[in-house]
Structure formats: structure tokens, C-alpha cells
Scaffold this active site. Structure first.
Site, PDB file in Angstrom:
ATOM      1  N   LYS A   1       5.923   0.433   7.906  1.00 23.86           N
ATOM      2  CA  LYS A   1       5.584   1.691   7.228  1.00 23.86           C
ATOM      3  C   LYS A   1       6.834   2.558   7.151  1.00 23.86           C
ATOM      4  O   LYS A   1       7.489   2.808   8.175  1.00 23.86           O
ATOM      5  CB  LYS A   1       4.457   2.417   7.965  1.00 23.86           C
ATOM      6  CG  LYS A   1       4.036   3.707   7.282  1.00 23.86           C
ATOM      7  CD  LYS A   1       2.684   4.197   7.778  1.00 23.86           C
ATOM      8  CE  LYS A   1       2.689   4.590   9.230  1.00 23.86           C
ATOM      9  NZ  LYS A   1       1.410   5.211   9.649  1.00 23.86           N
TER      10      LYS A   1
ATOM     11  N   ALA B   1       0.862  -1.187   0.000  1.00 23.40           N
ATOM     12  CA  ALA B   1       0.000   0.000   0.000  1.00 23.40           C
ATOM     13  C   ALA B   1       0.892   1.229   0.000  1.00 23.40           C
ATOM     14  O   ALA B   1       2.006   1.209   0.538  1.00 23.40           O
ATOM     15  CB  ALA B   1      -0.918   0.011   1.214  1.00 23.40           C
ATOM     16  N   ALA B   2       0.407   2.302  -0.630  1.00 22.97           N
ATOM     17  CA  ALA B   2       1.162   3.556  -0.662  1.00 22.97           C
ATOM     18  C   ALA B   2       0.209   4.720  -0.446  1.00 22.97           C
ATOM     19  O   ALA B   2      -0.899   4.735  -0.980  1.00 22.97           O
ATOM     20  CB  ALA B   2       1.885   3.709  -2.000  1.00 22.97           C
ATOM     21  N   ALA B   3       0.648   5.683   0.342  1.00 18.21           N
ATOM     22  CA  ALA B   3      -0.148   6.876   0.615  1.00 18.21           C
ATOM     23  C   ALA B   3       0.765   8.092   0.529  1.00 18.21           C
ATOM     24  O   ALA B   3       1.946   7.973   0.201  1.00 18.21           O
ATOM     25  CB  ALA B   3      -0.824   6.777   1.976  1.00 18.21           C
TER      26      ALA B   3
ATOM     27  N   LEU C   1       2.036  10.065   2.821  1.00 16.94           N
ATOM     28  CA  LEU C   1       3.111  10.177   3.807  1.00 16.94           C
ATOM     29  C   LEU C   1       4.111   9.040   3.720  1.00 16.94           C
ATOM     30  O   LEU C   1       5.273   9.197   4.097  1.00 16.94           O
ATOM     31  CB  LEU C   1       2.531  10.243   5.222  1.00 16.94           C
ATOM     32  CG  LEU C   1       1.710  11.477   5.577  1.00 16.94           C
ATOM     33  CD1 LEU C   1       1.312  11.443   7.045  1.00 16.94           C
ATOM     34  CD2 LEU C   1       2.478  12.750   5.274  1.00 16.94           C
ATOM     35  N   GLY C   2       3.679   7.873   3.291  1.00 17.84           N
ATOM     36  CA  GLY C   2       4.592   6.741   3.277  1.00 17.84           C
ATOM     37  C   GLY C   2       3.974   5.544   2.591  1.00 17.84           C
ATOM     38  O   GLY C   2       2.873   5.620   2.031  1.00 17.84           O
ATOM     39  N   GLN C   3       4.692   4.410   2.632  1.00 18.58           N
ATOM     40  CA  GLN C   3       4.181   3.182   2.042  1.00 18.58           C
ATOM     41  C   GLN C   3       4.486   2.015   2.972  1.00 18.58           C
ATOM     42  O   GLN C   3       5.374   2.088   3.820  1.00 18.58           O
ATOM     43  CB  GLN C   3       4.758   2.959   0.649  1.00 18.58           C
ATOM     44  CG  GLN C   3       6.262   2.923   0.548  1.00 18.58           C
ATOM     45  CD  GLN C   3       6.714   3.076  -0.910  1.00 18.58           C
ATOM     46  OE1 GLN C   3       6.130   3.826  -1.690  1.00 18.58           O
ATOM     47  NE2 GLN C   3       7.779   2.362  -1.285  1.00 18.58           N
TER      48      GLN C   3
ATOM     49  N   ASP D   1      -8.539   9.898  12.929  1.00 21.31           N
ATOM     50  CA  ASP D   1      -8.367   9.667  11.495  1.00 21.31           C
ATOM     51  C   ASP D   1      -8.959   8.319  11.082  1.00 21.31           C
ATOM     52  O   ASP D   1      -8.254   7.466  10.533  1.00 21.31           O
ATOM     53  CB  ASP D   1      -6.874   9.717  11.143  1.00 21.31           C
ATOM     54  CG  ASP D   1      -6.624   9.778   9.647  1.00 21.31           C
ATOM     55  OD1 ASP D   1      -7.539  10.201   8.914  1.00 21.31           O
ATOM     56  OD2 ASP D   1      -5.525   9.396   9.214  1.00 21.31           O
TER      57      ASP D   1
END
Length: 709
Positions: A189, A167-169, A171-173, A319
Site C-alpha cells: 500500500k 485497488a485505489a482509495a 488515502l492510497g493504492q 473501520d
């Protein structure tokens, strides 16, 4: 209503063709970026780097210039007025632009999406769809980051790690790996390169613009952009520190041990640094994508989970987007990612519970003061002019389903209108509460269009009111049961007890449907929210012969045992609570009413015995009359109300011999013998006090009469 549930975005894939723009800023002259938010330090750092500023400004202009120009023209030409389709289109374009501009703008957009005092309802809905999925960066950079942060080669720490992120977002992956030392499967992460630099630069530029706008009071009359930015930036820097996220996870895992159906992944401080976070891997699927039969019950459990965090510990996961809530393979609720947390004070916690109590009773005059207590309205404001507007808003929100069926998104949109007309603002902590509520509601509405979050929050509120020792919540409990008329109402109390029983069922078993069917709970129609398959339900048959005209009789599903077994199972939870250590506050609350009933029953029995023996016409000494006065209307009403409560607690005795029923209840009496003895002693003590008080009153009257003679 048409906007409900349209704010959910749980896409697994990144936005097609998206390229996220970042700026890598190298240290010069020994100065480095601060790892905490300090506007003065940021200004000192970036004022020496005009090239980095120019690069970022050009990125912002090329990516966002078109959307900004179109929005300016729309407002200048009035094209958005009475044109909801164009408004939605522009908000959607803004959403995609925000995503491509990187973490700061994604988080800012998400923050604005929960501010009804800043955006229109349609724009809020579109921004709440912000997708935080972006292209991954090369794994060799991520693995180098792990080695630099933890000081060891990746293969020394992990026996296995996926070659590419799962997964990647922004802020980080995240990678899936196996710890070499323990063999445990973990989620690793790794923070994206240049995130701190780009976020810091964006914050610096945004604050400089905000400081310039402060020179124009007309533009900042309703909104202090710099103050809002500082609040946001402080929390953003915390989210960039994975050490803090690890500490948050450890704290929330401890807090959530009270909910056995909730899973919080274990964190590993030994393998965590500012830019690398290692936590337990949880197998499961996104709650928003699951088709399992128990999803509805897990959503209800999620409501109780977040309320427990917010109103018990005051440490709140702020969140809860769809990717952070999972259904585990064994049917439990898992909550992930504790980078963004917020804390509320005791005063704010109690204020929210008091407001709900007043809302349920439609006491809008008190809601005005509640909003002052919760920092929505400045202290000292005369709320009387606001009450009619609040009354209109809440009357619409409460229509049809009662206070426990409020749609929070519609309510927030309606309250937005008030913010433009009165000194009314959404405090930062409550904006995060609205965000969490909005996501929970969005997930639930996918499977149940009739979901109402207050309906599912009511069991928690009931339990909290009946167990909290604080004077403010004891007052709120009395208000819930006695109302403004200050008259004991057994049906209101039974409603609370049924809600508490549902809380226990959801907390312990994940059963989200207990004690309500066909929209009926506590004798009130509260809508079909939460009507999922469960183990217990209200029996709506033969209503004319049951408690309170059939309002409160409970039964288990057919075929689960004999009637006596059903009676025992039905009443056991409420009765257990009454005599359990947790029920001490409730026993003390009920003491005076029970004293009144026992005292009245004794007086009534004595008078009935005198009538039976033909002694009622004989003269009775004044002292005896003083100790055993005739029952008044108030006494009779309390006796009648308590009889309803006793019948609810002890079940239906019809068709069951009293001795047999008592034998069934004996285990409860044995289990809670210490509490029974304590309560019995209190009862005897209060009865004695009442008799002594009457005797002293009689003596005082006699002495006063003698002195006058």
C-alpha cells in the site's frame, strides 16, 4: 425497518467520472508540516500560505457550492419537512460531493454517518454508502514513493510487482508483489501524493470555522464542533502513519490467536514506513459479495471477533467496511487494514456488558445508570425523567424477538430523538462501535433479512460472564441467573450455557447455527437470526418428555451415531467447560447452590431413613435437629432447579443403563481430575462450614437460655 441493510456499499469500481481535488503545498523557509495533529503548528504553517488556502477554498466552492446552496434553500423554505424523498436525494448529492473533495471529507462523512445525535436516520443511511474508491494515480509516482521511503530500488525489494494498482482509495493504492528476499506474496500500500498536505489544510480551515462559530453559543449548545474535530483529527493523523498501522496489525494478530477461524495478515515492519505498508497477501473474496454457504456462519464469527477485540482486549478495529472483511479460499474470515483503531477502558468494557445484562432482563431503571457509566449522560444527572423515554424506545426494540433480537440501526435512530430532549450524547468511542455494528449488520442482512446482531452477540456475552473474574461481571452473572427477585433460575442458566456452547462452536469451527432452530434457543423464541446450516440443532420433537417441558434437549443431526454417542457429544462441551480451568469462575459461582443441594439431599435422606425404620416418632436430640433441620420451601426449590441443570449437563439417561452412562462420562472425569479434586475439596469445606455454623448457633442458643435461667 425499511432502512435496514441499505447502508452497505461494497462497489469494486470507482465513482464514474469522479475527480478528486487535492492541494500540493511545498515547504518554504525550512518549515514543514507536522506529522502529528497539533492545531497551533497547523495554524503557524498555513497562515504563511494564503495562496494554498485560496486554492482550496475555490475548490470547495466550485465542487460543493451547489449542494450547499440547495440545502440552504431547502431549510429556509421548509422543503425537507415531511419530504423524505427530497431528504434522501440531497443526502445522496452530498455523498457524491464529499467523495470528490478528498480524504478529509470522506472520513468526515463516514464519521457523521454514525452520529444519530447529529443526522437524521435517512441521512445517516445515505452517508453510510460513501464510496471510498477513487481514480488511481500514476504508478511511476507510487514506485518513486516506495524508493524514497524504503531507500532501495523497487526491483531490489520485490521480484515481481503489478504494473498497475489492484485497488485505489482516497488515502492510497495497493499493488500485489512478491518479496525478493523470501518469495512471499504481499500487498503493498502506497500513500497518495499530497494527502497529508490536503488533509492538514482541510483540518486547519475546518477548525478556524469552528472557532468562529464558538462566538455564537446558540449554535454550539448541543454540539462542540471543535472538540469533535480534534478527536477526529487525532485519529486521522494516526491513520496516515503506516508505521502505526503495522504495529496495530501485529498487536491484533496476537490478540486474535484465540480465534482459529480468523485470519489476520502478517505485517512486515522491515518493509514499512510512514507512507508505505507491506502486509501478507490474502486470497479470497469480499464477505459481502461471497455466495458460499458458510457466509452466514462467518458473519456470526465476525460478531464474536469484534466483541473479542472490544470487550476482551479493549483494542478495537474501528473501520470494518466491506472491503476489509474477506472470506478466504479455505473458508476462514480474514480482516484487513488496521489504520483506524480505538481503545476502551475496563470501566467502559464492563459497563457495556452490564448494560446488555440489564437490557436482556428489561430492567430499564438500571439502564439509566448504565448510560451514565458509559458516558452517554453526564454524571450527577437525575435519570428518572429519562426512564419513561428509554422504556418506550426499548419496548419497541424488544417487541417480538426478545432483547437478543434488537436491531441496532433502528435503536440508534430512536435514541436520536432522546438526544434532542435530554442531556444525552453519543461518546466518540461508542460512535465507532456503532459504525462497526452497522457494517456487520449490513453485510449479514444481504443474505439473511432477519439477522439481529444482539442475537449473535449473546454467546460471547454468556461466555464472558461465566469466565471473567472481575467483581462487576460476577455481579452481572448473578443478576442474569437470579434476576431482580434474587432467586436461582436454572432455565436462565441453561440459556447461558447453550449460548456458551454456541460460542465454542463458532470460535472453533465457524459453525454459526449451533443450538438453535426455528428461532428457539434456551426455551425462548429469539427469532430466525443466525439459522444457517450447522452441525448441531435443538430437537423440537417429543417436547413433553424432555427437560423443562422440552425446552433444552439437544441432539446432533440424524445418522451421526447411536443415542448414547449423541448424548455424549451433546453434553460434552458444557460439561467440559464446567470442569475445565476456564470454568473456575463458573464453578465458584455455582458452589453455594450445589452446597445447598448436597446438604438438603443429605438431610432429606436422613429423615427418609428415619421414617423407613419407624424412628420418626422417637424424640430427637436438639443438637441433631440443629445439624439436620427440616427442608424449607427455599431448599426444595433449589433442589428442583439444580435437577434441571444436572439433567441438561449429563443428558438423557432414559434407555441407557446408569453404569453405561457413567462409563461414557469417565473420560471427562479423568481429563479434569485436578479440577474435580479442587472442587470436591471446596464442596466438603463449605459443607463442613455449614455444619459447624449450625452447631455453633445451637450452642449459642443453649448458652443464652442457660444464662437467662
Amino acid at each position: 425497518q425499511a432502512l435496514r441493510g441499505q447502508n452497505l456499499n461494497d462497489d469494486d469500481a470507482q465513482v464514474k467520472g469522479l475527480q478528486m481535488k487535492l492541494v500540493d503545498v511545498s515547504p518554504e523557509g525550512g518549515d514543514v508540516l507536522p506529522l502529528y495533529y497539533d492545531p497551533a503548528l497547523l495554524k503557524a504553517f498555513f497562515s504563511k500560505r494564503p495562496l494554498a488556502i485560496l486554492t482550496r477554498v475555490m475548490q470547495l466552492l466550485t465542487v460543493g457550492g451547489g449542494v450547499a446552496f440547495n440545502t440552504f434553500l431547502d431549510n429556509a423554505l421548509g422543503r425537507l419537512k415531511n419530504n423524505p424523498d427530497l431528504e434522501v436525494q440531497r443526502a445522496g448529492q452530498l455523498r457524491d460531493t464529499i467523495t470528490s473533495l478528498g480524504p478529509f471529507f470522506i472520513k468526515l462523512g463516514q464519521a457523521l454517518s454514525i452520529r444519530p445525535d447529529v443526522l437524521s436516520p435517512r441521512s445517516m443511511v445515505e452517508l453510510q454508502k460513501l464510496c471510498d474508491k477513487v481514480p488511481s494515480y500514476p504508478s511511476d509516482i507510487a514506485f518513486k514513493t516506495i524508493e524514497d521511503e524504503l531507500g532501495r530500488p523497487v526491483n531490489d525489494i520485490f521480484s515481481q510487482i503489478t504494473p498497475e494498482p489492484v485497488a485505489a482509495a482516497s488515502l492510497g493504492q495497493v499493488y500485489r508483489a512478491t518479496l525478493r528476499e523470501t518469495g512471499e506474496t504481499v500487498a503493498v500500500k502506497v500513500q497518495r501524493p499530497a494527502v497529508l498536505e490536503t488533509v492538514s489544510l482541510d483540518l486547519y480551515l475546518a477548525r478556524e470555522i469552528g472557532m468562529f462559530i464558538r462566538n455564537f453559543p446558540a449554535l454550539v449548545q448541543r454540539l462542540d464542533a471543535v472538540g469533535l474535530l480534534d478527536e477526529f483529527a487525532y485519529r486521522f493523523y494516526q491513520e496516515l502513519d503506516y508505521n502505526l498501522e503495522c504495529q496495530n496489525g501485529l498487536r491484533i494478530q496476537k490478540d486474535m490467536k484465540v480465534l482459529p477461524m480468523v485470519v489476520i495478515p502478517s505485517n512486515y515492519p522491515k518493509y514499512t514506513s510512514r507512507r508505505v505498508h507491506v502486509a501478507e497477501w490474502i486470497d479470497g473474496e469480499k464477505l459481502s459479495q461471497s455466495t458460499a454457504d458458510d457466509v452466514g456462519a462467518l458473519v456470526n464469527l465476525g460478531v464474536i471477533t469484534y466483541l473479542t477485540q472490544l470487550l476482551d482486549g479493549g483494542f478495537f478495529h474501528a473501520d470494518p467496511h466491506p472491503g476489509n472483511m474477506m472470506r478466504t479460499t479455505d473458508g476462514k474470515l480474514a480482516i484487513l487494514d488496521f489504520g483506524l483503531m480505538t481503545e476502551v477502558t475496563d470501566d467502559q468494557k464492563y459497563g457495556m456488558i452490564e448494560a446488555i445484562a440489564h437490557l436482556i432482563n428489561r430492567d430499564y431503571t438500571e439502564i439509566g445508570q448504565d448510560f451514565i457509566n458509559l458516558d452517554f449522560i453526564p454524571k450527577g444527572t437525575d435519570t428518572r425523567p429519562i426512564i419513561p423515554a428509554l422504556t418506550k424506545v426499548f419496548d419497541v426494540a424488544l417487541a417480538g424477538g426478545g432483547a437478543k433480537s434488537i436491531n441496532f440501526q433502528e435503536l440508534a435512530a430512536d435514541l436520536a430523538q432522546i438526544t434532542f430532549e435530554y442531556p444525552f450524547r453519543i461518546p466518540p468511542y461508542f460512535a465507532l462501535v456503532i459504525r462497526a455494528i452497522s457494517v456487520l449488520e449490513g453485510i449479514a442482512l444481504v443474505g439473511n433479512p432477519n439477522f439481529a446482531i444482539i442475537d449473535e452477540a449473546y454467546p460471547y456475552i454468556a461466555r464472558r460472564l461465566m469466565t471473567d473474574e472481575s467483581p462487576r461481571l460476577r455481579t452481572a452473572l448473578r443478576y442474569m441467573v437470579y434476576g431482580r427477585e434474587d432467586s436461582f433460575d436454572a432455565e436462565k442458566l441453561i440459556d447461558l450455557l447453550q449460548a456458551l456452547e454456541k460460542f465454542s462452536a463458532v470460535r472453533d469451527d465457524g459453525d454459526g447455527s449451533s443450538f438453535k432452530v426455528d428461532g428457539i434457543r434456551g426455551g425462548r423464541f429469539v427469532g430466525s437470526a443466525g439459522d444457517f446450516v450447522g452441525s448441531q440443532e435443538v430437537d423440537t420433537s417429543d417436547r413433553d418428555t424432555d427437560i423443562g417441558d422440552g425446552k433444552f434437549r439437544l441432539t446432533t443431526e440424524a445418522g451421526s451415531g447411536t443415542q448414547s454417542q449423541q448424548d455424549e457429544k451433546t453434553v460434552r462441551e458444557a460439561l467440559r467447560f464446567f470442569f475445565s480451568p476456564e470454568g473456575r469462575v463458573f464453578r465458584e459461582f455455582m458452589l453455594e447452590e450445589i452446597v445447598t443441594v448436597v446438604d438438603a439431599s443429605g438431610r432429606d435422606a436422613a429423615q427418609e431413613l428415619a421414617r423407613t425404620l419407624g424412628l420418626s416418632n422417637l424424640p430427637v436430640p436438639s443438637f441433631v435437629r440443629a445439624l439436620s433441620p427440616t427442608l424449607n420451601e427455599s431448599d426444595r426449590k433449589v433442589v428442583q432447579e439444580i435437577r434441571k441443570l444436572v439433567q441438561f449437563l449429563f443428558g438423557n439417561f432414559e434407555g441407557v443403563g446408569n453404569n453405561e452412562r457413567l462409563r461414557q462420562l469417565t473420560p471427562i472425569a479423568q481429563e479434569y481430575a485436578p479440577q474435580l479434586r479442587e472442587f470436591g475439596a471446596l464442596l466438603v469445606g463449605r459443607l463442613t462450614e455449614k455444619s459447624v455454623s449450625r452447631g455453633l448457633s445451637w450452642a449459642s442458643t443453649q448458652l443464652a437460655g442457660a444464662s437467662q435461667r
